[in-house]
Design a protein around this motif. Structure first.
Motif, PDB file in Angstrom:
ATOM      1  N   ASP A 151       0.796  -1.231   0.000  1.00  0.00           N
ATOM      2  CA  ASP A 151       0.000   0.000   0.000  1.00  0.00           C
ATOM      3  C   ASP A 151       0.833   1.287   0.000  1.00  0.00           C
ATOM      4  O   ASP A 151       0.562   2.205  -0.743  1.00  0.00           O
ATOM      5  N   ARG A 152       1.844   1.366   0.881  1.00  0.00           N
ATOM      6  CA  ARG A 152       2.705   2.552   0.947  1.00  0.00           C
ATOM      7  C   ARG A 152       4.098   2.182   0.451  1.00  0.00           C
ATOM      8  O   ARG A 152       4.667   1.185   0.900  1.00  0.00           O
ATOM      9  N   ASP A 203       4.129   9.625   4.669  1.00  0.00           N
ATOM     10  CA  ASP A 203       3.464   8.609   3.848  1.00  0.00           C
ATOM     11  C   ASP A 203       3.527   9.068   2.392  1.00  0.00           C
ATOM     12  O   ASP A 203       2.895  10.061   2.015  1.00  0.00           O
ATOM     13  N   ASP A 299     -11.457   5.076   2.023  1.00  0.00           N
ATOM     14  CA  ASP A 299     -11.350   3.785   2.727  1.00  0.00           C
ATOM     15  C   ASP A 299     -12.706   3.128   2.974  1.00  0.00           C
ATOM     16  O   ASP A 299     -12.777   1.932   3.229  1.00  0.00           O
TER      17      ASP A 299
HETATM   18  C1  BGC Z   1      -3.635   4.568   2.870  1.00  0.00           C
HETATM   19  C2  BGC Z   1      -5.038   5.040   3.123  1.00  0.00           C
HETATM   20  C3  BGC Z   1      -5.228   5.291   4.614  1.00  0.00           C
HETATM   21  C4  BGC Z   1      -4.110   6.135   5.179  1.00  0.00           C
HETATM   22  C5  BGC Z   1      -4.182   6.241   6.677  1.00  0.00           C
HETATM   23  C6  BGC Z   1      -2.655   5.557   3.432  1.00  0.00           C
HETATM   24  O1  BGC Z   1      -1.358   5.186   3.168  1.00  0.00           O
HETATM   25  O2  BGC Z   1      -3.438   4.389   1.478  1.00  0.00           O
HETATM   26  O3  BGC Z   1      -5.955   4.085   2.658  1.00  0.00           O
HETATM   27  O4  BGC Z   1      -6.433   5.947   4.841  1.00  0.00           O
HETATM   28  O5  BGC Z   1      -2.851   5.619   4.835  1.00  0.00           O
HETATM   29  O6  BGC Z   1      -3.983   5.025   7.282  1.00  0.00           O
END
Ligand code: BGC
Length: 387
Positions: A151-152, A203, A299
């Motif tokens: 994801d990140r 992030d 989300d």
């Molecule tokens: C995610 C999101 C999430 C956010 C906070 C981001 O890196 O892609 O889906 O809402 O982090 O956790």
């Protein structure tokens, strides 16, 4: 398969430059028994006792130990991601060491260190701070343990083999376009008052969420059709440390009391995700009596979907975490078997050491008109979850 042979196969696979294109069904077929509920317990999952001894030969048979590092249990989505990953990896025959780090960078680093020392053969990591894992991941690289950024993106580390995420730029763009449509910015005279809330500066996704939305909205700000009364427009001015609801709420209470207490109408709030949108909604509930603004999110957290149903949030981006987990499980299988993983983007995500081959899942927006179909009919939530 012996570790050395696996390592050789892996490096051969990594050197290969041809990656298959889009259109794989990999992400379309989540395992059937995925769950969306957050686990009730607050305890990090412990690996099975004999996990550390799992023989490397398991990799060939579809087995082996996989470390899954998630940032925190505080947000619903990471609980879901963790549960989905564990369920789907176990269904595929792997053992799983799943850890949550309470949004604490040092905790995440030591969890990853333990995974490496306990014999994990692949690591799947959703980082807290994308820039803080270089040292520990150098140890993984040393031991030829493949790393998948979940994801990140993990920045400035050459230990990262693959990245799987949703199309983060499209998330922001979709939020921006939703606002354009909701306010009919093309035709309405305006001007409209807007405020902006984004996420944690550590992030990397924030660059894409904020960037994608602002690519759509900035021309309207420049033209004076959208007016940001607080003057807080640039990314650093609108960031929210750790994506915390309370932090977003406190900042928004200040904005409301400084710029909107005199009855000035607030027309729209661009919030990058649901935890920050919740902070905005809480601040509005206590400090604002004008017409409720358009409010975005991301989300489809249960609290936010409830707010959508109650008219307190306009939309949220739906990122089906079952889909992402399915794509990552396929990547894990590939790296464990020394094959190339399926990717569909080899241009966008440069982590400072080069572009990381990525698999991007598609985000869509949910609002009052389509949430039932997207969230309930798909089995993501039950009706009861949203009551
Ligand atoms: C995610 C999101 C999430 C956010 C906070 C981001 O890196 O892609 O889906 O809402 O982090 O956790």
């Amino acid at each position: 398969m012996k570790r050395k042979l696996l390592a050789t196969l892996l490096s051969v696979a990594m050197v290969a430059t041809v990656f298959t294109g889009c259109g794989s069904k990999a992400a379309d077929a989540p395992a059937e028994d995925t769950k969306t509920e957050a686990p009730a317990e607050d305890k990090a999952e412990a690996p099975a006792e004999d996990a550390a001894e799992a023989p490397a030969d398991d990799a060939a048979a579809g087995g082996g130990l996989v470390g899954v590092a998630m940032p925190t249990k505080d947000l619903q989505r990471w609980n879901q991601d963790g549960t989905n990953m564990k369920d789907q990896l176990e269904a595929a025959g792997y053992q799983v060491d799943l850890q949550f780090a309470s949004n604490d960078i040092a905790t995440q680093v030591s969890q990853i260190e333990n995974m490496i020392n306990n014999g994990c053969q692949a690591l799947v990591i959703a980082s807290i701070d994308g820039d803080s894992l270089g040292t520990v991941l150098a140890q993984a690289k040393e031991k030829n343990i493949p790393v998948i950024a979940y994801d990140r993106l993990i920045m400035n580390s050459d230990a990262v083999s693959y990245y799987a995420t949703f199309d983060n730029y499209l998330v922001g763009k979709t939020q921006g376009e939703y606002i354009v449509k909701a306010l009919d910015l093309e035709n309405a005279a305006g001007p409209f008052n807007m405020e902006i809330v984004t996420g944690d500066p550590g992030d990397n996704n924030v660059n894409f969420f904020y960037g994608g939305a602002m690519d759509v909205l900035r021309p309207y700000i420049d033209a004076g059709k959208l007016v940001v009364q607080s003057g807080q427009i640039e990314k650093d001015d609108v960031a929210t440390a750790n994506w915390a609801t309370e932090t977003a709420q406190a900042r928004f209470e200040n904005i409301l009391s400084s710029y909107y207490a005199d009855g000035t109408q607030l027309d729209v709030v661009l919030a990058s995700n649901d935890s920050t949108a919740l902070g905005v909604a809480n601040a509005l509930a206590a400090n604002y009596t004008g017409k409720y603004p358009v409010l975005t999110g991301q989300d489809c957290d249960i609290a936010s979907v409830k707010n959508i149903i109650d008219g307190k949030q306009s939309m949220s981006i739906f990122k089906d975490t079952r889909t992402l987990a399915a794509a990552v499980v396929d990547m894990v299988k590939a790296v464990m078997e020394g094959r190339e993983a399926v990717v569909n983007d080899t241009e966008t995500y440069d982590n400072g050491t080069g572009v990381i081959p990525s698999y991007l899942c598609e985000p869509v927006f949910a609002d009052i008109n389509n949430y039932k179909e997207l969230l309930i009919d798909s089995g993501y939530y039950t009706e009861a979850d949203l009551q």
